[in-house]
Design a protein around this motif. Structure first.
Motif, mmCIF file in Angstrom:
data_model
loop_
_atom_site.group_PDB
_atom_site.id
_atom_site.type_symbol
_atom_site.label_atom_id
_atom_site.label_comp_id
_atom_site.label_asym_id
_atom_site.label_seq_id
_atom_site.Cartn_x
_atom_site.Cartn_y
_atom_site.Cartn_z
ATOM 1 N N SER A 70 0.835 -1.202 0.000
ATOM 2 C CA SER A 70 0.000 0.000 0.000
ATOM 3 C C SER A 70 0.868 1.250 0.000
ATOM 4 C CB SER A 70 -0.909 0.021 1.231
ATOM 5 O OG SER A 70 -0.153 0.255 2.413
ATOM 6 N N GLU A 71 0.236 2.356 -0.365
ATOM 7 C CA GLU A 71 0.872 3.656 -0.230
ATOM 8 C C GLU A 71 0.834 4.071 1.236
ATOM 9 O OE1 GLU A 71 -0.928 6.521 -2.748
ATOM 10 O OE2 GLU A 71 -0.552 5.397 -4.598
ATOM 11 N N MET A 72 1.916 4.665 1.686
ATOM 12 C CA MET A 72 1.989 5.051 3.088
ATOM 13 C C MET A 72 1.094 6.248 3.409
ATOM 14 S SD MET A 72 6.071 4.561 3.775
ATOM 15 C CE MET A 72 6.932 3.097 3.218
ATOM 16 N N THR A 73 0.739 7.015 2.394
ATOM 17 C CA THR A 73 -0.117 8.183 2.611
ATOM 18 C C THR A 73 -1.596 7.841 2.522
ATOM 19 O OG1 THR A 73 0.111 8.726 0.256
ATOM 20 C CG2 THR A 73 1.608 9.831 1.800
ATOM 21 N N ALA A 74 -1.937 6.585 2.227
ATOM 22 C CA ALA A 74 -3.335 6.147 2.144
ATOM 23 C C ALA A 74 -3.403 4.704 2.614
ATOM 24 C CB ALA A 74 -3.880 6.304 0.734
ATOM 25 N N LEU A 75 -3.298 4.497 3.896
ATOM 26 C CA LEU A 75 -3.227 3.152 4.453
ATOM 27 C C LEU A 75 -4.589 2.453 4.374
ATOM 28 C CD1 LEU A 75 -1.086 4.011 7.600
ATOM 29 C CD2 LEU A 75 -0.291 2.869 5.524
ATOM 30 N N PRO A 76 -4.628 1.228 3.857
ATOM 31 C CA PRO A 76 -5.896 0.517 3.692
ATOM 32 C C PRO A 76 -6.351 -0.195 4.969
ATOM 33 C CG PRO A 76 -4.130 -0.818 2.822
ATOM 34 C CD PRO A 76 -3.496 0.463 3.310
ATOM 35 N N PHE A 77 -6.418 0.545 6.057
ATOM 36 C CA PHE A 77 -6.847 -0.011 7.327
ATOM 37 C C PHE A 77 -7.957 0.869 7.904
ATOM 38 C CE2 PHE A 77 -2.415 -1.145 6.694
ATOM 39 C CZ PHE A 77 -2.450 -2.524 6.874
ATOM 40 N N ALA A 78 -8.862 0.238 8.627
ATOM 41 C CA ALA A 78 -9.999 0.959 9.184
ATOM 42 C C ALA A 78 -9.548 1.953 10.252
ATOM 43 C CB ALA A 78 -10.998 -0.030 9.774
ATOM 44 N N SER A 79 -10.301 3.010 10.400
ATOM 45 C CA SER A 79 -10.019 3.998 11.447
ATOM 46 C C SER A 79 -10.174 3.343 12.822
ATOM 47 C CB SER A 79 -10.975 5.185 11.321
ATOM 48 O OG SER A 79 -10.812 5.823 10.074
ATOM 49 N N HIS A 80 -9.309 3.745 13.733
ATOM 50 C CA HIS A 80 -9.352 3.265 15.124
ATOM 51 C C HIS A 80 -9.293 1.739 15.196
ATOM 52 C CE1 HIS A 80 -10.617 7.382 15.524
ATOM 53 N NE2 HIS A 80 -11.796 7.146 14.988
ATOM 54 N N SER A 81 -8.376 1.147 14.426
ATOM 55 C CA SER A 81 -8.300 -0.319 14.365
ATOM 56 C C SER A 81 -6.966 -0.889 14.827
ATOM 57 C CB SER A 81 -8.552 -0.788 12.928
ATOM 58 O OG SER A 81 -7.540 -0.295 12.049
ATOM 59 N N THR A 82 -5.973 -0.047 15.083
ATOM 60 C CA THR A 82 -4.608 -0.521 15.327
ATOM 61 C C THR A 82 -4.114 -0.022 16.677
ATOM 62 O OG1 THR A 82 -4.224 -0.390 12.940
ATOM 63 C CG2 THR A 82 -2.297 -0.670 14.343
ATOM 64 N N ASP A 83 -3.450 -0.904 17.416
ATOM 65 C CA ASP A 83 -2.973 -0.565 18.760
ATOM 66 C C ASP A 83 -1.556 -0.005 18.761
ATOM 67 O OD1 ASP A 83 -5.150 -2.001 20.644
ATOM 68 O OD2 ASP A 83 -4.730 -3.276 18.911
ATOM 69 N N LEU A 84 -0.737 -0.466 17.816
ATOM 70 C CA LEU A 84 0.682 -0.080 17.798
ATOM 71 C C LEU A 84 1.153 0.062 16.362
ATOM 72 C CD1 LEU A 84 3.606 0.206 18.919
ATOM 73 C CD2 LEU A 84 3.708 -2.307 18.955
ATOM 74 N N ILE A 85 1.892 1.135 16.099
ATOM 75 C CA ILE A 85 2.484 1.356 14.775
ATOM 76 C C ILE A 85 3.960 1.703 14.948
ATOM 77 C CG2 ILE A 85 2.507 2.818 12.709
ATOM 78 C CD1 ILE A 85 -0.468 3.197 13.032
ATOM 79 N N VAL A 86 4.813 1.059 14.150
ATOM 80 C CA VAL A 86 6.242 1.357 14.141
ATOM 81 C C VAL A 86 6.588 1.991 12.799
ATOM 82 C CG1 VAL A 86 8.556 0.379 14.193
ATOM 83 C CG2 VAL A 86 6.807 -0.496 15.752
ATOM 84 N N LEU A 87 7.271 3.137 12.852
ATOM 85 C CA LEU A 87 7.671 3.876 11.648
ATOM 86 C C LEU A 87 9.199 3.985 11.612
ATOM 87 C CD1 LEU A 87 5.182 6.908 11.554
ATOM 88 C CD2 LEU A 87 5.265 5.025 9.946
#
Length: 238
Positions: A70-87
């Motif tokens: 996916s493009e990093m500026t348009a992530l194909p994940f639902a809003s308020h669905s992820t607990d942890l993100i590493v960048l």
């Protein structure tokens, strides 16, 4: 699509020096974060979520061995669905780092956490980046200072939880010189902590609760005055 020179740099002495430090610090940073969904954006060559115990851990990005392309500026994940993100080194090599952070804020749950790794412009590595005109990775990035990044996060409603810096050796090309400077790592953390070549920043998405307006029971109730019925005489003006 891939970043030119990215893979070859990762295999170099500089690349190993930086990623070894990052792997150790990310292991420490994510070990105590719990939830259901964790996401690593970029650098799929490394498993920066390996020390985390969240059941579903995925990698996403624009190239490489990712779970979700996916493009990093348009992530194909639902809003308020992820607990942890590493960048890891995503923002400084993106044309639109603000949008990436907006997407991170969107898909994180309230109180979700993001861990960001980047090159410190206020270091010998940052000085090398300013003077280098080769266009080679990693000197072709737009390094973001911790202060600037913290300001961006604050505007999006994040609270910086912790930060650390490392890689105090100059950006030598040869392994032997990086090894000789290894002894200054502990001294750098103690005396020149601001000048580490790489930093790690962990932030929490804060969502302020709605303030309920309740009655003030301390005030005395105002009694309505009973209307005196109008008599027949009063009604005719007698």
């Amino acid at each position: 699509m891939s970043i030119p020179g990215f893979d070859s740099w990762l295999g170099s002495a500089q690349g190993r020096y930086v990623t070894d430090w990052e792997q150790r610090k990310l292991d420490e940073a994510v070990a105590d974060i719990f939830g259901f969904n964790a996401l690593q954006i970029g650098m799929p060559q490394y498993d920066f979520l390996r020390a985390n115990r969240i059941p579903l851990r995925q990698k996403t990005g624009e190239f490489g061995a990712v779970d979700v392309l996916s493009e990093m500026t348009a992530l194909p994940f639902a809003s308020h669905s992820t607990d942890l993100i590493v960048l890891p080194h995503v923002l400084e090599f993106s044309a639109d780092p603000h949008q990436i952070l907006r997407e991170v804020e969107r898909i994180l749950i309230p109180e979700g956490q993001v861990v960001i790794v980047g090159f410190n412009p206020l270091s010998l590595w940052g000085l090398k980046q300013k003077l280098d005109r080769s266009g080679d990775f990693p000197w072709n990035g737009n390094y973001l200072s911790i202060t600037r990044l913290a300001d961006w996060l604050q505007l999006l409603g994040f609270e910086v939880d912790r930060g650390t810096l490392g890689c105090y050796a100059p950006p030598f090309i040869q392994q032997k010189w990086l090894r000789r400077w290894h002894l200054i790592e502990s001294a750098g953390e103690r005396w020149w902590s601001f000048s580490g070549g790489v930093y790690l920043l962990r932030a929490i998405k804060r969502v302020h609760g709605i303030r309920l307006i309740t009655p003030d029971w301390r005030k005395k109730a105002v009694r309505a005055k009973a209307l005196r019925p109008v008599t027949h005489k009063e009604g005719h003006g007698h």
